[in-house]
Design an enzyme around this catalytic site. Structure first.
Site, short mmCIF file in Angstrom:
data_model
loop_
_atom_site.label_atom_id
_atom_site.label_comp_id
_atom_site.label_asym_id
_atom_site.label_seq_id
_atom_site.Cartn_x
_atom_site.Cartn_y
_atom_site.Cartn_z
CG HIS A 74 60.96 85.24 15.17
ND1 HIS A 74 61.08 86.21 16.57
CD2 HIS A 74 61.25 84.27 15.63
CE1 HIS A 74 61.60 85.21 17.42
NE2 HIS A 74 61.91 83.21 16.71
CD GLU A 87 65.16 82.10 16.73
OE1 GLU A 87 64.83 82.78 17.92
OE2 GLU A 87 64.33 81.11 17.00
CG HIS A 100 54.36 76.56 2.95
ND1 HIS A 100 53.64 76.53 2.99
CD2 HIS A 100 53.99 77.85 2.98
CE1 HIS A 100 52.29 76.63 2.92
NE2 HIS A 100 53.20 77.62 2.17
CD GLU A 124 53.14 79.06 -1.65
OE1 GLU A 124 52.28 79.06 -2.66
OE2 GLU A 124 52.47 79.11 -0.58
#
Length: 123
Positions: free
Chosen positions: A7, A56, A75, A117
């Protein structure tokens, strides 16, 4: 020994607003949640239903001021099977923050200013 992605984390000021954004903008769904026994934080895990990787979202009870994202040079990236429809959806939501037509990509930002993105599936 083998490592695999699990994550990424973004800290958010308004957990409900952030979850709603990620559900609407990217189709993510809450896959799990952890609430601290003392109420000081909540972790919400969001998934795309297709991969193991999760986002998360961390909410801290005592945090009131916006997070300093610096130059926002980091990002997340999502690919999409219908770039035109995705762009139209995000334009209608008012969340497109940067476009690079030469590369065929664009970025959206979430309620806390994190950039995501959006790239074509075949890129």
């Amino acid at each position: 020994m083998k490592f695999s992605f699990n994550h990424n984390n973004f800290n958010v000021l308004d957990l409900k607003k952030s979850i709603a954004f990620y559900e609407e903008a990217l189709g993510l769904k809450v896959t799990g949640e952890y609430k601290a026994p003392d109420g000081s934080f909540i972790l919400a895990y969001l998934g795309d239903g297709a991969t193991k990787h999760r986002l998360e979202l961390t909410w801290l009870r005592d945090r009131k001021e916006p997070y300093n994202l610096g130059d926002n040079e980091f990002h997340l990236a999502f690919d999409v099977d219908d770039m035109k429809a995705a762009h139209e959806k995000h334009k209608a939501m008012g969340c497109i923050c940067f476009e690079n037509p030469a590369m065929g990509i664009y970025f959206i930002n979430d309620p806390d200013g994190y950039w995501i993105e959006i790239i074509p599936e075949d890129m």
